[in-house]
Design an enzyme around this catalytic site. Structure first.
Site, PDB file in Angstrom:
ATOM      1  N   SER A 160       0.833  -1.203   0.000  1.00 48.70           N
ATOM      2  CA  SER A 160       0.000   0.000   0.000  1.00 48.70           C
ATOM      3  C   SER A 160       0.862   1.246   0.000  1.00 48.70           C
ATOM      4  CB  SER A 160      -0.905   0.009   1.242  1.00 48.70           C
ATOM      5  OG  SER A 160      -1.558   1.253   1.401  1.00 48.70           O
ATOM      6  N   TYR A 173      -1.464  -0.567  10.306  1.00 50.62           N
ATOM      7  CA  TYR A 173      -1.560  -0.938   8.886  1.00 50.62           C
ATOM      8  C   TYR A 173      -0.351  -0.449   8.103  1.00 50.62           C
ATOM      9  CZ  TYR A 173      -3.591  -1.362   4.192  1.00 50.62           C
ATOM     10  OH  TYR A 173      -3.827  -1.693   2.878  1.00 50.62           O
ATOM     11  N   LYS A 177       2.393  -2.761   6.117  1.00 52.00           N
ATOM     12  CA  LYS A 177       2.602  -2.667   4.669  1.00 52.00           C
ATOM     13  C   LYS A 177       4.026  -2.244   4.333  1.00 52.00           C
ATOM     14  CE  LYS A 177      -1.345  -4.025   2.984  1.00 52.00           C
ATOM     15  NZ  LYS A 177      -1.417  -5.357   2.329  1.00 52.00           N
TER      16      LYS A 177
END
Length: 276
Positions: A160, A173, A177
């Site tokens: 991401s 998150y 990533k």
């Protein structure tokens, strides 16, 4: 023809998180380019719909409904590919995700869960897949001649943009990533020259993960306005990148993170979290 370089004829791919969105689009891209596909996600109904579309392309699909937090289920996908098709050429580690949370509300367990779902699953599936891929002959080279090595397999990790950008609420998150992106580079070094490993840093894409945002006109407008190309990504945008990286067209790429994000250089919708 130049388009022949984008074919993956008679190869076998595993795609995780393939019930919808980027995973489903990637599985369809492989099928249309000539591959058979093992698809896995939690929902059997969604997988069946994707499998029907793959069958309509004249290729085979094997559905494996599973919670891919379970590492035994993750590793078992390789056995399914070998049992059903007798080979494995491509793995797309697409499953992942985590909910935004303010830093002080993010527990160590949340961080570990985000890492497990986004990184450990990709790590374990790749490790299980690599020996199977190494059984395949090299494509366009002679495995016995070090001077003519060519890849016999391809792994793509779906990362991401938030793995390189900074925004509030993304500690778990974004960290996961970022780790996945660097794992991609490290794996590529160890797997060269036989197996290529690349990643895609995805920007805001119209999938179920953004459903609550894109159904709100104001939020969607803000998201699009904050993206240099002034639109959201479509799952097909990402799937085309996946196909490129796994096909002969991408045969000189390994250890790279392809940024398919509409041109983002900063977050396009900052989380409305106050200063501490």
């Amino acid at each position: 023809m130049i388009t022949d370089h984008f074919l993956v004829s008679d190869q076998v791919a595993i795609v995780t998180g393939a019930g919808r969105g980027i995973g489903a689009a990637s599985a369809m891209a492989f099928a249309e380019a000539g591959a058979d596909v093992v698809i896995s996600a939690r929902s059997p109904e969604q997988l069946d719909e994707v499998a029907d579309r793959i069958t309509a392309c004249g290729r085979r699909a094997v559905c494996v409904p599973a919670d891919l937090n379970d590492l035994d289920a993750v590793r078992g996908l390789v056995d399914v590919a070998l049992d059903e098709f007798g080979r494995l050429d491509i793995v797309v580690n697409n499953v992942g995700g985590s909910f935004p949370k303010p830093l002080l509300d993010t527990s160590s367990r949340m961080l570990e869960q985000a890492f497990h779902f986004n990184v450990t699953t990709a790590f374990e599936l790749s490790k299980a897949a690599i020996p199977a891929m190494l059984q395949q002959p090299t494509i366009g080279g002679d495995a016995n001649d070090p001077g003519t090595h060519a890849a016999c397999g391809s792994i793509v990790n779906i990362s991401s943009a938030i793995g390189r950008l900074s925004d509030r609420g993304m500690a778990a998150y974004g960290t996961a990533k970022a780790a996945l992106s660097h794992l991609t580079r490290l794996m590529a070094t160890e797997c060269a020259p036989r197996i290529r490993v690349n990643g895609i840093a995805v920007g805001s894409t119209a999938t179920s993960a953004l459903e609550m945002v894109i159904e709100n006109d104001d939020l969607r407008t803000a998201l699009e306005s904050g993206t240099p190309l002034r639109r959201l990504g479509d799952p097909l945008d990402i799937a085309l990148g996946v196909l490129y990286l796994c096909s002969p067209a991408g045969s000189f790429m390994t250890g790279k993170i392809l940024e398919i994000d509409g041109g983002l250089t900063s977050p396009n919708l900052e989380m409305p979290l106050p200063d501490l």
